[in-house]
Structure formats: structure tokens, C-alpha cells
Design an enzyme around this catalytic site. Structure first.
Site, PDB file in Angstrom:
ATOM      1  N   ARG A 163      30.136 -19.712  17.216  1.00 39.75           N
ATOM      2  CA  ARG A 163      31.329 -18.921  16.907  1.00 39.75           C
ATOM      3  C   ARG A 163      30.949 -17.456  16.734  1.00 39.75           C
ATOM      4  O   ARG A 163      29.913 -17.168  16.115  1.00 39.75           O
ATOM      5  CB  ARG A 163      31.966 -19.386  15.593  1.00 39.75           C
ATOM      6  N   GLU A 164      31.779 -16.565  17.249  1.00 40.08           N
ATOM      7  CA  GLU A 164      31.541 -15.153  16.978  1.00 40.08           C
ATOM      8  C   GLU A 164      31.621 -14.952  15.471  1.00 40.08           C
ATOM      9  O   GLU A 164      32.405 -15.600  14.792  1.00 40.08           O
ATOM     10  CB  GLU A 164      32.604 -14.294  17.663  1.00 40.08           C
ATOM     11  N   LEU A 259      41.861 -26.482  10.182  1.00 36.20           N
ATOM     12  CA  LEU A 259      43.220 -26.831   9.755  1.00 36.20           C
ATOM     13  C   LEU A 259      43.811 -25.692   8.922  1.00 36.20           C
ATOM     14  O   LEU A 259      44.622 -25.939   8.041  1.00 36.20           O
ATOM     15  CB  LEU A 259      43.216 -28.129   8.950  1.00 36.20           C
ATOM     16  N   CYS A 269      37.623 -17.169  23.795  1.00 34.89           N
ATOM     17  CA  CYS A 269      37.294 -18.539  24.199  1.00 34.89           C
ATOM     18  C   CYS A 269      38.491 -19.490  24.218  1.00 34.89           C
ATOM     19  O   CYS A 269      38.846 -20.014  25.271  1.00 34.89           O
ATOM     20  CB  CYS A 269      36.220 -19.094  23.275  1.00 34.89           C
TER      21      CYS A 269
HETATM   22  C1  UGA Z   1      35.044 -20.807  19.469  1.00 36.02           C
HETATM   23  C2  UGA Z   1      34.444 -22.157  19.041  1.00 36.02           C
HETATM   24  O1  UGA Z   1      34.664 -22.375  17.648  1.00 36.02           O
HETATM   25  C3  UGA Z   1      32.943 -22.204  19.331  1.00 36.02           C
HETATM   26  O2  UGA Z   1      32.439 -23.504  19.059  1.00 36.02           O
HETATM   27  C4  UGA Z   1      32.718 -21.883  20.820  1.00 36.02           C
HETATM   28  O3  UGA Z   1      31.354 -21.862  21.144  1.00 36.02           O
HETATM   29  C5  UGA Z   1      33.319 -20.536  21.147  1.00 36.02           C
HETATM   30  O4  UGA Z   1      34.731 -20.563  20.847  1.00 36.02           O
HETATM   31  C6  UGA Z   1      33.113 -20.264  22.611  1.00 36.02           C
HETATM   32  O5  UGA Z   1      33.661 -21.004  23.443  1.00 36.02           O
HETATM   33  O6  UGA Z   1      32.295 -19.397  22.957  1.00 36.02           O
HETATM   34  P1  UGA Z   1      35.210 -18.361  18.384  1.00 36.02           P
HETATM   35  O7  UGA Z   1      36.289 -18.126  19.395  1.00 36.02           O
HETATM   36  O8  UGA Z   1      34.114 -17.359  18.276  1.00 36.02           O
HETATM   37  O9  UGA Z   1      34.479 -19.782  18.657  1.00 36.02           O
HETATM   38  O10 UGA Z   1      35.864 -18.433  16.945  1.00 36.02           O
HETATM   39  P2  UGA Z   1      36.511 -19.564  16.002  1.00 36.02           P
HETATM   40  O11 UGA Z   1      35.884 -19.458  14.678  1.00 36.02           O
HETATM   41  O12 UGA Z   1      36.492 -20.873  16.645  1.00 36.02           O
HETATM   42  O13 UGA Z   1      38.004 -19.034  15.870  1.00 36.02           O
HETATM   43  C7  UGA Z   1      38.880 -18.927  16.987  1.00 36.02           C
HETATM   44  C8  UGA Z   1      40.258 -18.513  16.532  1.00 36.02           C
HETATM   45  O14 UGA Z   1      40.894 -19.564  15.843  1.00 36.02           O
HETATM   46  C9  UGA Z   1      40.303 -17.300  15.594  1.00 36.02           C
HETATM   47  O15 UGA Z   1      41.344 -16.450  16.001  1.00 36.02           O
HETATM   48  C10 UGA Z   1      40.600 -17.910  14.234  1.00 36.02           C
HETATM   49  O16 UGA Z   1      41.308 -17.028  13.392  1.00 36.02           O
HETATM   50  C11 UGA Z   1      41.465 -19.094  14.631  1.00 36.02           C
HETATM   51  N1  UGA Z   1      41.438 -20.209  13.647  1.00 36.02           N
HETATM   52  C12 UGA Z   1      40.292 -20.901  13.423  1.00 36.02           C
HETATM   53  C13 UGA Z   1      42.602 -20.561  12.986  1.00 36.02           C
HETATM   54  O17 UGA Z   1      43.674 -19.941  13.190  1.00 36.02           O
HETATM   55  N2  UGA Z   1      42.583 -21.605  12.112  1.00 36.02           N
HETATM   56  C14 UGA Z   1      41.453 -22.320  11.864  1.00 36.02           C
HETATM   57  O18 UGA Z   1      41.511 -23.288  11.053  1.00 36.02           O
HETATM   58  C15 UGA Z   1      40.266 -21.954  12.525  1.00 36.02           C
END
Ligand code: UGA
Length: 460
Positions: A163-164, A259, A269
Site C-alpha cells: 500500500r502507498e 470496512l 490501483c
Molecule cells: C492498494 C492495495 O491495498 C495494495 O494491496 C495493492 O498492492 C495496491 O493497491 C496496488 O495495487 O498497488 P493503495 O491503493 O496504496 O493499495 O491504498 P489502500 O490503503 O488500499 O487504500 C486505497 C483507497 O481505499 C484509499 O483511497 C483509502 O482511503 C480507501 N479505503 C481503504 C477506504 O475508503 N476504506 C477502507 O476501509 C480502506
């Protein structure tokens, strides 16, 4: 017994974005000799000066230290990076093309250049997210080219799950490593690089490895859209989605992660990968209804904020709205597909005056957003504003001085797009507060009494 872990390996990484630079820095830190290549000269020049092209906690220190030690180097020249490499990691972008299919021009370019410069056996490890089947066709191209040149290539798919914002931690502490290849020896050789981080290494064929990546991202995106849909229902029925998620998440079959109801997902991503998976399904005659719903719900989450504002303020023309946070999530300067950017465009269309602040993403946002006043902190955003929207849950927005914020605002509207605050506490401060999927009118009497006591106790 295997000794491979303790050998210094010659690794080349193509692409110095989040994925490539983290991969290169972490492998160099283990003692390997790593060359990172990118086709954009400015990025490479910056890295040689010790400056990072991206913001990622912990990365700068690791890059600088390994660069100084001579284990990590940077180049734009394939002739320098490819010959002699034992492993060549491809970590270039695969942006969404028209219709959502992944655009593979950077992959093709990398593969062409690898084939043109390789002089001995190497394993090409693909870390970019590519449509299922790309590994097979890449392997085919390379193997045919190699045969003509008398050189052996192998291709391994190694999807990344970092994750970023916590990419270094995720790389060094993976839940699993997935490797896909037609050649078990090549997969084993890549597994040797990773065994120091985990014993949990899953070896599959190329297509399955590529699919694991899409299915994982789509599932996580689905969890977010699921809880956001539940949040909308909670709002109407007077239930509290935060407690609902806690109650659900304690069931091990469901799990608590991903969640958090909010403004929906962004970044480079989830939106891109869900769309690409939808495209792959559609061109194969399927109807990916669930994936479509995941994207629709995500878009609606942004719209719901505008509806709340219209409900509270009437027309938004001439109203001053402040955005707290611009990055698509905390601890990154990445604004790709960020909720804040969507909101800024929607609010500008409604004729609102916009203010914004983000601890690290302001430079990136300034390039994209016209007519927004960029501020120095949350309090400058709020001063004289009609409403403030908490968009990105940076730590510095989690303990705001609410009496100060309240005093400085014109209308006291606080929209909490990430459910950071307790509704009853915010209402006790006097705000017209709305979260995502939280009871609209303050919850129970008991809640309100506790909240008021908490606010009074803190005021001394
Ligand atoms: C995501 C995946 O989590 C990684 O496993 C994957 O390697 C990466 O994409 C990729 O394909 O390179 P990332 O996009 O960096 O990672 O960030 P996340 O922490 O997954 O969050 C993504 C988005 O979802 C954010 O906008 C965050 O605010 C949102 N989010 C996350 C929610 O709205 N609710 C949540 O419960 C979790």
C-alpha cells in the site's frame, strides 16, 4: 540446505515509481547490487541528488544510505542496466486506457529494450499489474527473441500487494509472496530473494498469479463499497456504521480490515484495476455486475457530500467550502483519483469558493486544480468558511482544536468524510456535523450526555 539467501544478486528494476523504487531500495538494503532505471531523466537526476520523486515514509533514508554504500545506482541507459543482470524487475505503470482496459505501452517498451540489451540468462520478473495473459505473451516474445540471439529468458509474474504510505513496511512484512511461471526453477530462484521476508510463498502459473492480483484488489474495493452502501442505509435508519463495521469485523470470516466507510477509494490501483477486470470480463462475454456496482457506489460517495451541503446550505454558489486533505489517503502525496479532486471539481461546478490544505500533496494538487485557495493549515481553511469537509484522515486533522475552528467559521458545518470524530461530541461543540453512515440527529440521549461531559472535561 539453500545458501541462495546469502548471495549478493545482480538486480535491475525498471520504473522508479512507488513499486519499483521500494522494490529496488529494499533489495539493495539486503546487500544485493541493484540498478534502478527510468526513462524520465529528471526522476533519475533527482534520485542521484538524494531527492525522492515520490513521498513514501522511510524511503528517502533507505535510498540515500544504499546509494552512498554503492549498492543502489540509477540510470536512464538500458545498455548499462540490462547486461549482466540476473533478475530484471519490471515495475512500470499500466494506466487505464479507453474503456478501462490496461494500457501496456510502457510494458512493451520495457520488454523491447530488455530483449535488445540482454546478453546472458536472466529472469524477467513482472511486478506491474497486467491483464491476465500478458505474462504468457511477454514470455513468448522474449523466448522467441532470445532463441534467435542464443539467449535464455524466463518470465515470472510477481504481483505486488504493497500500500502507498506503508509500502516499505508491506514489502518487508508480506502476508504472502505470489510467483507465477511456466518454469518452476525460475520461480524458485525468485522465491530465494524473498525467503528472508516470509516463508509463505505461493507458486502458480502465470495467469493465475496475474489474476490473484486483480481479484485481491477488486475484493478489497468491494469491501469498501459494501460498507459504504451499508453506511447509506444506516444514515436513513439511524444506525451507526462505525459500530456496525466493528460488530461485523469481529466475525473472523468477515475480518475488520477495509470496512471503514467514507468518501470511497481512490489512488492509482483500485479504480484502475476494478475497471480493467471489468473490461477483461466484458470482452469475454461476461457481465461483471458486482464490479460495476463497486465503481458506481464509489462515485456516489463523493456525490453524497454535495447533497449534504445542498441540504444544509441551499445553493452552493458563492459559498466558501474548505477541504481538509487532498491526497487519496494519508501518508502519501498521491492525488490520483483522490476524493478531494472529484469534490473540488463538483464544488467548482456548483459555483462554490474553494480552500484546501494538505500536509504533503499541495504541490501535486496545485498542478491540477485552478481557482482553489491553498492554505497553510486547517485553521486557515476554516476561517470564514461556510463548511469544512474532512477528506483525508491525516493525523494532524484528528485532534483539531474544535472551539478555535468553530469560532472562526461563518456557518458551523463540519462534514466528516472519514468518520474521524464522534457525532455527539461535534454537536456538543455546536457544529452542524455529518459523517458517513452516522445517525443524523445525534444518536441516543445517553450518547449526547457523555459527549457533553467529555467536551466540558477537556475544556477544564
Ligand atoms: C492498494 C492495495 O491495498 C495494495 O494491496 C495493492 O498492492 C495496491 O493497491 C496496488 O495495487 O498497488 P493503495 O491503493 O496504496 O493499495 O491504498 P489502500 O490503503 O488500499 O487504500 C486505497 C483507497 O481505499 C484509499 O483511497 C483509502 O482511503 C480507501 N479505503 C481503504 C477506504 O475508503 N476504506 C477502507 O476501509 C480502506
Amino acid at each position: 540446505m539453500r545458501h541462495a539467501l546469502f548471495l549478493m544478486r545482480r538486480i535491475t528494476v525498471i520504473g522508479v515509481g512507488y513499486v519499483g523504487l521500494v522494490t529496488g531500495a529494499c533489495f539493495a538494503d539486503l546487500g544485493n547490487r541493484v540498478i534502478c532505471l527510468d526513462v524520465i531523466p529528471e526522476k533519475i537526476e533527482k534520485l542521484k541528488r538524494g531527492e525522492m520523486p515520490i513521498y513514501e515514509p522511510g524511503l528517502e533514508e533507505m535510498v540515500q544510505r544504499n546509494y552512498a554504500a554503492g549498492r543502489l545506482s540509477f540510470t536512464i541507459d538500458y545498455a548499462e542496466a540490462i547486461p549482466n543482470a540476473e533478475y530484471i524487475f519490471v515495475a512500470v505503470g499500466t494506466p487505464s486506457g479507453v474503456d478501462g482496459e490496461a494500457d501496456l505501452k510502457y510494458i512493451r517498451n520495457a520488454v523491447e529494450n530488455i530483449a535488445a540489451h540482454l546478453d546472458s540468462y536472466a529472469i524477467i520478473v513482472n511486478r506491474s499489474t497486467v491483464p491476465v495473459g500478458t505474462g504468457d505473451s511477454t514470455a513468448q516474445t522474449l523466448i522467441e527473441r532470445g532463441k534467435k540471439q542464443g539467449i535464455d529468458f524466463q518470465v515470472v509474474s510477481n504481483p505486488e500487494f504493497t500500500r502507498e504510505g506503508s509500502a516499505m513496511y508491506d514489502f518487508l512484512n508480506p502476508d504472502r509472496v505470489v510467483l507465477g511461471s511456466v518454469d518452476p526453477d525460475a520461480a524458485e530462484a525468485v522465491a530465494d530473494l524473498y525467503r528472508v521476508f516470509t516463508k509463505n510463498i505461493l507458486i502458480t502459473d502465470l495467469r493465475t498469479a496475474e489474476m490473484i492480483k486483480y481479484a485481491s484488489n477488486a475484493f478489497l474495493a468491494m469491501k469498501i463499497s459494501f460498507i459504504n452502501e451499508i453506511a447509506s442505509i444506516c444514515e436513513k435508519l439511524g444506525a451507526d456504521v462505525k459500530m456496525v463495521a466493528t460488530g461485523m469485523g469481529q466475525d473472523q470470516r468477515i475480518g475488520a480490515a477495509f470496512l471503514h466507510a467514507g468518501l470511497g477509494f481512490g489512488g492509482s490501483c483500485f479504480p484502475k484495476d476494478v475497471k480493467a477486470l471489468m473490461y477483461m470480463a466484458e470482452v469475454n462475454g461476461l457481465h461483471p455486475q458486482l464490479l460495476r456496482a463497486v465503481m458506481d457506489i464509489n462515485r456516489d460517495q463523493r456525490r453524497r457530500m454535495i447533497l449534504h451541503l445542498r441540504d444544509l446550505l441551499g445553493t452552493l454558489r458563492g459559498k466558501t467550502i474548505g477541504l481538509l486533505g487532498l491526497a487519496f489517503k494519508p501518508n502519501t502525496d498521491d492525488i490520483r483519483e483522490a476524493a478531494a479532486i472529484d469534490l473540488a471539481h463538483m464544488l467548482a461546478n456548483e459555483g462554490a469558493n474553494l480552500r484546501a490544505y494538505d500536509p504533503v500533496a499541495m504541490d501535486n494538487a496545485q498542478r491540477l486544480l485552478d481557482g482553489v485557495r491553498f492554505c497553510n493549515d486547517a485553521y486557515e481553511v476554516a476561517a470564514g468558511a461556510d463548511a469544512v469537509i474532512l477528506v483525508t484522515e491525516w493525523n494532524e486533522f484528528k485532534q483539531l482544536d474544535m472551539p478555535r475552528l468553530f469560532e472562526s467559521m461563518r456557518r458551523k458545518i463540519f462534514l466528516d468524510g472519514r468518520n474521524v470524530y464522534e457525532p455527539s461530541e461535534m454537536r456538543a461543540h455546536g457544529f452542524e456535523y455529518r459523517g458517513i453512515g452516522r445517525p443524523l440527529n445525534g444518536g441516543t440521549v445517553e450518547h449526547a450526555r457523555h459527549a457533553e461531559e467529555a467536551v466540558l472535561a477537556r475544556a477544564g
